[in-house]
Write a protein that holds these residues in place. Structure first.
Motif, PDB file in Angstrom:
ATOM      1  N   LYS A   3     114.966  44.049 116.750  1.00 11.26           N
ATOM      2  CA  LYS A   3     115.944  42.964 116.721  1.00 11.26           C
ATOM      3  C   LYS A   3     115.981  42.279 115.511  1.00 11.26           C
ATOM      4  CE  LYS A   3     114.698  41.879 121.483  1.00 11.26           C
ATOM      5  NZ  LYS A   3     113.641  42.611 121.621  1.00 11.26           N
ATOM      6  N   THR A   4     116.335  42.836 114.265  1.00 10.96           N
ATOM      7  CA  THR A   4     116.040  42.682 112.666  1.00 10.96           C
ATOM      8  C   THR A   4     117.093  41.687 112.930  1.00 10.96           C
ATOM      9  OG1 THR A   4     117.297  44.460 112.002  1.00 10.96           O
ATOM     10  CG2 THR A   4     114.795  44.817 112.121  1.00 10.96           C
ATOM     11  N   THR A   5     117.109  40.568 111.678  1.00 16.94           N
ATOM     12  CA  THR A   5     117.853  39.684 111.347  1.00 16.94           C
ATOM     13  C   THR A   5     118.243  39.848 109.837  1.00 16.94           C
ATOM     14  OG1 THR A   5     115.979  38.078 110.494  1.00 16.94           O
ATOM     15  CG2 THR A   5     116.952  38.078 112.752  1.00 16.94           C
ATOM     16  N   HIS A   6     118.086  41.004 109.334  1.00 18.56           N
ATOM     17  CA  HIS A   6     118.195  41.468 107.996  1.00 18.56           C
ATOM     18  C   HIS A   6     118.848  42.662 107.642  1.00 18.56           C
ATOM     19  CE1 HIS A   6     117.161  42.286 103.713  1.00 18.56           C
ATOM     20  NE2 HIS A   6     116.722  40.957 103.467  1.00 18.56           N
ATOM     21  N   PRO A   7     119.731  43.119 106.843  1.00 14.92           N
ATOM     22  CA  PRO A   7     120.049  44.462 106.568  1.00 14.92           C
ATOM     23  C   PRO A   7     119.032  45.352 106.109  1.00 14.92           C
ATOM     24  CG  PRO A   7     120.940  42.783 104.838  1.00 14.92           C
ATOM     25  CD  PRO A   7     120.132  42.051 105.891  1.00 14.92           C
ATOM     26  N   LEU A   8     119.065  46.447 106.539  1.00 19.76           N
ATOM     27  CA  LEU A   8     118.066  47.590 105.962  1.00 19.76           C
ATOM     28  C   LEU A   8     118.692  48.771 105.437  1.00 19.76           C
ATOM     29  CD1 LEU A   8     116.340  47.650 109.747  1.00 19.76           C
ATOM     30  CD2 LEU A   8     115.393  46.827 107.572  1.00 19.76           C
ATOM     31  N   PRO A   9     117.759  49.295 104.576  1.00 19.32           N
ATOM     32  CA  PRO A   9     118.117  50.571 103.565  1.00 19.32           C
ATOM     33  C   PRO A   9     118.703  51.713 104.836  1.00 19.32           C
ATOM     34  CG  PRO A   9     116.219  49.839 102.943  1.00 19.32           C
ATOM     35  CD  PRO A   9     116.595  48.813 104.238  1.00 19.32           C
ATOM     36  N   ASP A  10     119.465  52.750 104.210  1.00 14.71           N
ATOM     37  CA  ASP A  10     119.859  53.640 105.174  1.00 14.71           C
ATOM     38  C   ASP A  10     118.619  54.509 105.663  1.00 14.71           C
ATOM     39  OD1 ASP A  10     122.129  52.757 104.895  1.00 14.71           O
ATOM     40  OD2 ASP A  10     122.703  54.196 103.131  1.00 14.71           O
ATOM     41  N   SER A  11     118.724  55.236 106.734  1.00 13.33           N
ATOM     42  CA  SER A  11     117.927  56.132 107.396  1.00 13.33           C
ATOM     43  C   SER A  11     117.740  57.272 106.414  1.00 13.33           C
ATOM     44  CB  SER A  11     118.125  56.394 108.745  1.00 13.33           C
ATOM     45  OG  SER A  11     117.191  57.208 109.292  1.00 13.33           O
ATOM     46  N   THR A  28     113.822  52.335  95.379  1.00 18.11           N
ATOM     47  CA  THR A  28     113.399  50.941  94.685  1.00 18.11           C
ATOM     48  C   THR A  28     114.688  50.209  94.433  1.00 18.11           C
ATOM     49  OG1 THR A  28     111.735  52.075  93.313  1.00 18.11           O
ATOM     50  CG2 THR A  28     112.708  50.044  92.424  1.00 18.11           C
ATOM     51  N   GLU A  29     115.925  50.931  94.219  1.00 18.62           N
ATOM     52  CA  GLU A  29     117.107  50.111  93.916  1.00 18.62           C
ATOM     53  C   GLU A  29     117.376  49.373  95.391  1.00 18.62           C
ATOM     54  OE1 GLU A  29     121.476  50.794  92.611  1.00 18.62           O
ATOM     55  OE2 GLU A  29     120.176  52.420  92.310  1.00 18.62           O
ATOM     56  N   GLU A  30     117.224  50.518  96.382  1.00 17.02           N
ATOM     57  CA  GLU A  30     117.687  49.747  97.824  1.00 17.02           C
ATOM     58  C   GLU A  30     116.765  48.389  98.181  1.00 17.02           C
ATOM     59  OE1 GLU A  30     117.364  52.782 100.911  1.00 17.02           O
ATOM     60  OE2 GLU A  30     119.318  53.698 100.146  1.00 17.02           O
ATOM     61  N   TYR A  34     118.515  45.109  98.889  1.00 15.53           N
ATOM     62  CA  TYR A  34     118.640  44.266 100.081  1.00 15.53           C
ATOM     63  C   TYR A  34     117.553  43.212 100.321  1.00 15.53           C
ATOM     64  CZ  TYR A  34     121.012  48.116 102.327  1.00 15.53           C
ATOM     65  OH  TYR A  34     121.826  48.947 102.602  1.00 15.53           O
ATOM     66  N   LYS A  35     117.212  42.773  99.122  1.00 13.19           N
ATOM     67  CA  LYS A  35     116.364  41.693  98.893  1.00 13.19           C
ATOM     68  C   LYS A  35     114.864  41.508  99.596  1.00 13.19           C
ATOM     69  CE  LYS A  35     119.713  39.465  97.069  1.00 13.19           C
ATOM     70  NZ  LYS A  35     120.031  39.652  95.394  1.00 13.19           N
ATOM     71  N   LEU A  36     114.457  42.916  99.614  1.00 13.74           N
ATOM     72  CA  LEU A  36     113.013  43.118 100.142  1.00 13.74           C
ATOM     73  C   LEU A  36     111.887  43.248  99.108  1.00 13.74           C
ATOM     74  CD1 LEU A  36     114.182  45.629 103.002  1.00 13.74           C
ATOM     75  CD2 LEU A  36     113.469  43.387 103.124  1.00 13.74           C
ATOM     76  N   LYS A  44     105.733  53.877  95.119  1.00 13.35           N
ATOM     77  CA  LYS A  44     105.251  53.516  96.635  1.00 13.35           C
ATOM     78  C   LYS A  44     106.392  52.878  97.165  1.00 13.35           C
ATOM     79  CE  LYS A  44     100.637  54.405  96.101  1.00 13.35           C
ATOM     80  NZ  LYS A  44     100.240  55.487  96.932  1.00 13.35           N
ATOM     81  N   ASN A  45     107.511  52.754  96.385  1.00 10.66           N
ATOM     82  CA  ASN A  45     108.640  52.409  97.142  1.00 10.66           C
ATOM     83  C   ASN A  45     109.399  53.507  97.790  1.00 10.66           C
ATOM     84  OD1 ASN A  45     108.443  49.604  96.111  1.00 10.66           O
ATOM     85  ND2 ASN A  45     109.550  50.206  94.131  1.00 10.66           N
ATOM     86  N   TRP A  46     108.979  54.580  97.573  1.00 13.89           N
ATOM     87  CA  TRP A  46     109.379  55.814  98.489  1.00 13.89           C
ATOM     88  C   TRP A  46     108.901  55.628  99.990  1.00 13.89           C
ATOM     89  CZ3 TRP A  46     107.178  60.066 100.874  1.00 13.89           C
ATOM     90  CH2 TRP A  46     107.826  61.210 101.092  1.00 13.89           C
ATOM     91  N   ASP A  47     107.789  55.175 100.227  1.00 11.93           N
ATOM     92  CA  ASP A  47     107.221  54.915 101.329  1.00 11.93           C
ATOM     93  C   ASP A  47     108.038  53.822 102.147  1.00 11.93           C
ATOM     94  OD1 ASP A  47     105.125  56.592 100.492  1.00 11.93           O
ATOM     95  OD2 ASP A  47     103.635  55.373 100.590  1.00 11.93           O
ATOM     96  N   ILE A  48     108.034  52.791 101.289  1.00 13.88           N
ATOM     97  CA  ILE A  48     108.377  51.330 102.168  1.00 13.88           C
ATOM     98  C   ILE A  48     109.744  51.524 102.357  1.00 13.88           C
ATOM     99  CG2 ILE A  48     108.802  48.989 101.680  1.00 13.88           C
ATOM    100  CD1 ILE A  48     106.524  49.190  99.427  1.00 13.88           C
ATOM    101  N   ALA A  49     110.836  52.187 101.580  1.00 11.25           N
ATOM    102  CA  ALA A  49     112.059  52.265 101.926  1.00 11.25           C
ATOM    103  C   ALA A  49     112.315  53.158 103.106  1.00 11.25           C
ATOM    104  CB  ALA A  49     112.983  52.472 100.746  1.00 11.25           C
ATOM    105  N   ARG A  50     111.701  54.178 102.995  1.00 11.94           N
ATOM    106  CA  ARG A  50     111.768  55.208 104.082  1.00 11.94           C
ATOM    107  C   ARG A  50     111.089  54.738 105.395  1.00 11.94           C
ATOM    108  NH1 ARG A  50     112.916  60.521 103.141  1.00 11.94           N
ATOM    109  NH2 ARG A  50     112.665  59.623 101.054  1.00 11.94           N
TER     110      ARG A  50
END
Length: 231
Positions: A3-11, A28-30, A34-36, A44-50
């Protein structure tokens, strides 16, 4: 359901290797768009966004969270419900962040949490540091609820470069190869943790190299990401 309240990067694909620098730049850009929270090391952003778009509601544990936890902080930002805990032997004392994230000094292989305490467990950039796969699998299997998620990222390349004389964070450093990951998958399966899709070991380039983020001159490699589900 989440139940997220925030838009998320694409799968994005899972159970695969980092292929190109373009993937890191996109992730990184995503996160920024998305203000994350982006990691201080852009690789390491490859991990987080994925991973952030795959996390379900429920209590979660970041094992080996070191000085903090971008994945737990971003889980808080997007409104994923549940207790959020990071553990590491590095911490000198237990603490709680302003966002309510708990950080505890604890051995990853011998945690004091009760059985089936968590819906989600993260192990990000931990496997390469002297981890015994059978012990790790047993502890993760014990901690996860039925249907729970285990996310793992690690240093990877095949063939693996020799790092036998290298220490990182005062720990041994071993870059995993295909056979090492297959051994890990087998150990996880013994504890009721099944990988969610056939792993893709293909790499097109050693993205992490002496010109970008490699901690050791002359060592080049990539990353691998895995998702397991508890039976």
């Amino acid at each position: 359901m989440k139940k997220t309240t925030h838009p998320l990067p694409d799968s994005k694909p899972i159970n695969c290797a980092l292929q190109t620098m373009a993937e890191i730049n996109q992730c990184t850009e995503e996160l920024q768009n998305y203000k994350l929270i982006a990691h201080p090391l852009s690789c390491k952003n490859w991990d987080i966004a994925r991973l952030i778009g795959r996390v379900q509601d429920g209590d979660m544990l970041d094992m080996g969270s070191s000085g903090g936890s971008c994945i737990l902080e971003n889980s808080h930002l997007v409104g994923i419900e549940g207790r959020k805990i990071g553990i590491d032997l590095e911490y000198t004392e237990d603490k709680v962040s302003p966002e309510g994230i708990e950080f505890k000094k604890m051995d990853l292989m011998k945690t004091t949490f009760e059985d089936k305490s968590f819906q989600t467990v993260f192990l990000l950039s931990v496997l390469e540091h002297s981890v015994i796969y059978s012990e790790l699998a047993k502890e993760c299997g014990r901690l996860l609820k039925s249907g729970g998620q285990l996310f793992i990222t690690c240093d990877y390349f095949d063939p693996s470069p020799d790092t036998s004389l290298t220490k990182l964070y005062a720990l041994d450093w071993t870059i995993l190869d295909r056979n090492a990951i297959l051994r890990l998958i087998d150990e996880m399966k013994k504890e009721g943790l099944s990988i969610t899709s056939e792993p893709n070991f293909t790499t097109t380039e050693a993205v992490i190299n002496p010109t970008y983020c490699s901690p050791v001159q002359g060592v080049s490699y990539s990353f691998f990401v895995m998702e397991f589900k508890k039976d």
